[in-house]
Design a protein around this motif. Structure first.
Motif, PDB file in Angstrom:
ATOM      1  N   ALA A 240       0.813  -1.216   0.000  1.00  0.00           N
ATOM      2  CA  ALA A 240       0.000   0.000   0.000  1.00  0.00           C
ATOM      3  C   ALA A 240       0.847   1.267   0.000  1.00  0.00           C
ATOM      4  O   ALA A 240       0.303   2.365   0.055  1.00  0.00           O
ATOM      5  CB  ALA A 240      -0.918   0.001   1.217  1.00  0.00           C
ATOM      6  N   TRP A 241       2.152   1.125  -0.048  1.00  0.00           N
ATOM      7  CA  TRP A 241       3.008   2.303   0.023  1.00  0.00           C
ATOM      8  C   TRP A 241       3.026   3.043  -1.309  1.00  0.00           C
ATOM      9  O   TRP A 241       2.807   2.470  -2.382  1.00  0.00           O
ATOM     10  CB  TRP A 241       4.435   1.901   0.396  1.00  0.00           C
ATOM     11  N   ASP A 242       3.362   4.325  -1.165  1.00  0.00           N
ATOM     12  CA  ASP A 242       3.487   5.180  -2.350  1.00  0.00           C
ATOM     13  C   ASP A 242       4.892   4.994  -2.923  1.00  0.00           C
ATOM     14  O   ASP A 242       5.876   5.424  -2.337  1.00  0.00           O
ATOM     15  CB  ASP A 242       3.257   6.643  -1.947  1.00  0.00           C
ATOM     16  N   TYR A 243       4.974   4.305  -4.081  1.00  0.00           N
ATOM     17  CA  TYR A 243       6.276   4.053  -4.682  1.00  0.00           C
ATOM     18  C   TYR A 243       6.735   5.226  -5.553  1.00  0.00           C
ATOM     19  O   TYR A 243       7.779   5.159  -6.191  1.00  0.00           O
ATOM     20  CB  TYR A 243       6.247   2.757  -5.502  1.00  0.00           C
ATOM     21  N   GLY A 244       5.951   6.294  -5.575  1.00  0.00           N
ATOM     22  CA  GLY A 244       6.343   7.497  -6.317  1.00  0.00           C
ATOM     23  C   GLY A 244       7.429   8.258  -5.595  1.00  0.00           C
ATOM     24  O   GLY A 244       8.248   8.921  -6.209  1.00  0.00           O
ATOM     25  N   SER A 245       7.445   8.171  -4.282  1.00  0.00           N
ATOM     26  CA  SER A 245       8.464   8.845  -3.486  1.00  0.00           C
ATOM     27  C   SER A 245       9.684   7.921  -3.382  1.00  0.00           C
ATOM     28  O   SER A 245       9.546   6.753  -3.033  1.00  0.00           O
ATOM     29  CB  SER A 245       7.915   9.157  -2.098  1.00  0.00           C
ATOM     30  N   PRO A 246      10.882   8.426  -3.650  1.00  0.00           N
ATOM     31  CA  PRO A 246      12.071   7.556  -3.607  1.00  0.00           C
ATOM     32  C   PRO A 246      12.335   6.952  -2.222  1.00  0.00           C
ATOM     33  O   PRO A 246      12.772   5.816  -2.111  1.00  0.00           O
ATOM     34  CB  PRO A 246      13.226   8.480  -4.004  1.00  0.00           C
ATOM     35  N   GLU A 247      12.041   7.701  -1.140  1.00  0.00           N
ATOM     36  CA  GLU A 247      12.302   7.173   0.210  1.00  0.00           C
ATOM     37  C   GLU A 247      11.378   5.998   0.521  1.00  0.00           C
ATOM     38  O   GLU A 247      11.810   4.962   1.000  1.00  0.00           O
ATOM     39  CB  GLU A 247      12.123   8.273   1.275  1.00  0.00           C
ATOM     40  N   THR A 248      10.087   6.181   0.279  1.00  0.00           N
ATOM     41  CA  THR A 248       9.158   5.084   0.597  1.00  0.00           C
ATOM     42  C   THR A 248       9.307   3.926  -0.379  1.00  0.00           C
ATOM     43  O   THR A 248       9.102   2.767  -0.010  1.00  0.00           O
ATOM     44  CB  THR A 248       7.700   5.581   0.589  1.00  0.00           C
ATOM     45  N   ALA A 249       9.707   4.206  -1.603  1.00  0.00           N
ATOM     46  CA  ALA A 249       9.939   3.123  -2.565  1.00  0.00           C
ATOM     47  C   ALA A 249      11.108   2.264  -2.103  1.00  0.00           C
ATOM     48  O   ALA A 249      11.042   1.023  -2.133  1.00  0.00           O
ATOM     49  CB  ALA A 249      10.197   3.696  -3.960  1.00  0.00           C
ATOM     50  N   PHE A 250      12.178   2.911  -1.669  1.00  0.00           N
ATOM     51  CA  PHE A 250      13.355   2.165  -1.198  1.00  0.00           C
ATOM     52  C   PHE A 250      13.006   1.333   0.044  1.00  0.00           C
ATOM     53  O   PHE A 250      13.347   0.157   0.127  1.00  0.00           O
ATOM     54  CB  PHE A 250      14.506   3.129  -0.896  1.00  0.00           C
ATOM     55  N   ILE A 251      12.302   1.956   1.002  1.00  0.00           N
ATOM     56  CA  ILE A 251      11.912   1.244   2.221  1.00  0.00           C
ATOM     57  C   ILE A 251      10.983   0.082   1.882  1.00  0.00           C
ATOM     58  O   ILE A 251      11.106  -1.013   2.422  1.00  0.00           O
ATOM     59  CB  ILE A 251      11.253   2.220   3.240  1.00  0.00           C
ATOM     60  N   GLY A 252      10.059   0.286   0.958  1.00  0.00           N
ATOM     61  CA  GLY A 252       9.141  -0.779   0.554  1.00  0.00           C
ATOM     62  C   GLY A 252       9.876  -1.947  -0.078  1.00  0.00           C
ATOM     63  O   GLY A 252       9.584  -3.115   0.205  1.00  0.00           O
ATOM     64  N   VAL A 253      10.859  -1.660  -0.928  1.00  0.00           N
ATOM     65  CA  VAL A 253      11.639  -2.731  -1.575  1.00  0.00           C
ATOM     66  C   VAL A 253      12.465  -3.489  -0.537  1.00  0.00           C
ATOM     67  O   VAL A 253      12.531  -4.723  -0.558  1.00  0.00           O
ATOM     68  CB  VAL A 253      12.537  -2.150  -2.700  1.00  0.00           C
ATOM     69  N   VAL A 254      13.084  -2.757   0.379  1.00  0.00           N
ATOM     70  CA  VAL A 254      13.893  -3.409   1.424  1.00  0.00           C
ATOM     71  C   VAL A 254      13.007  -4.286   2.300  1.00  0.00           C
ATOM     72  O   VAL A 254      13.345  -5.442   2.588  1.00  0.00           O
ATOM     73  CB  VAL A 254      14.645  -2.347   2.270  1.00  0.00           C
ATOM     74  N   PHE A 255      11.865  -3.751   2.715  1.00  0.00           N
ATOM     75  CA  PHE A 255      10.965  -4.517   3.571  1.00  0.00           C
ATOM     76  C   PHE A 255      10.432  -5.744   2.837  1.00  0.00           C
ATOM     77  O   PHE A 255      10.370  -6.835   3.385  1.00  0.00           O
ATOM     78  CB  PHE A 255       9.806  -3.635   4.061  1.00  0.00           C
ATOM     79  N   HIS A 256      10.067  -5.567   1.580  1.00  0.00           N
ATOM     80  CA  HIS A 256       9.559  -6.688   0.772  1.00  0.00           C
ATOM     81  C   HIS A 256      10.654  -7.756   0.604  1.00  0.00           C
ATOM     82  O   HIS A 256      10.384  -8.956   0.715  1.00  0.00           O
ATOM     83  CB  HIS A 256       9.087  -6.194  -0.594  1.00  0.00           C
ATOM     84  N   SER A 257      11.887  -7.345   0.363  1.00  0.00           N
ATOM     85  CA  SER A 257      13.007  -8.298   0.214  1.00  0.00           C
ATOM     86  C   SER A 257      13.227  -9.073   1.510  1.00  0.00           C
ATOM     87  O   SER A 257      13.430 -10.292   1.496  1.00  0.00           O
ATOM     88  CB  SER A 257      14.281  -7.556  -0.169  1.00  0.00           C
TER      89      SER A 257
END
Length: 169
Positions: free
Chosen positions: A125-142
């Motif tokens: 549900a995160w906003d992947y448009g923002s680079p900070e939340t996109a990076f955190i989302g990818v790290v958390f997903h990994s």
């Protein structure tokens, strides 16, 4: 000098007068007379005495010998018993530490699984448009992806390790 040396070496070897006499094929009284200085063994007998006492003839007739205690088997066995107890205690401590570590690992895996279930993958549900939340989302997903695939094997190995350490006690 000879009499004191025969007596001191005989005692240091843990032999009685009778035992020495048997080994030399003489009577006990003969050994007693040598040790009291009432008689002296002949040269052939000196060689036999040195062989039986595992001592050079020169030591028998010349040097003063300091009497030593025969090896005390009881003292040695007591020391070995203490060492064995210390080693057993150290092994028990290591096994208990290993059990505690493996149990803690199992508990940590269960806690992480519970947290992942409760938060139900918020990175979707995160906003992947923002680079900070996109990076955190990818790290958390990994992390979640890797954890879900690897943690069950680690958990099973830890449970087996705990079971095996309890069986060894």
């Amino acid at each position: 000098m000879l009499r004191e040396n025969i007596k001191a070496i005989r005692k240091s070897k843990g032999l009685s007068q009778q035992e020495l006499a048997v080994k030399l094929n003489v009577v006990r009284q003969t050994v007693s007379k040598w040790e009291q200085g009432l008689s002296v063994p002949d040269s052939d007998m000196l060689v036999c005495i040195s062989e039986v006492l595992e001592t050079p003839v020169s030591t028998l007739i010349g040097e003063t010998v300091v009497e030593t205690e025969p090896d005390n088997l009881k003292a040695i066995s007591e020391k070995l018993e203490v060492i064995n107890l210390q080693l057993a205690q150290r092994k028990t401590t290591r096994i208990k530490l290993l059990q505690w570590l493996l149990g803690s690992l199992c508990a940590l895996i269960v806690i992480i699984y519970a947290v992942l279930i409760i938060i139900s993958s918020p990175y979707l549900a995160w906003d992947y448009g923002s680079p900070e939340t996109a990076f955190i989302g990818v790290v958390f997903h990994s992390f979640e992806w890797l954890f879900v695939r690897v943690a069950p094997f680690i958990f099973i190995a830890a449970v087996v390790g705990i079971f095996l350490t309890f069986r060894r006690e």
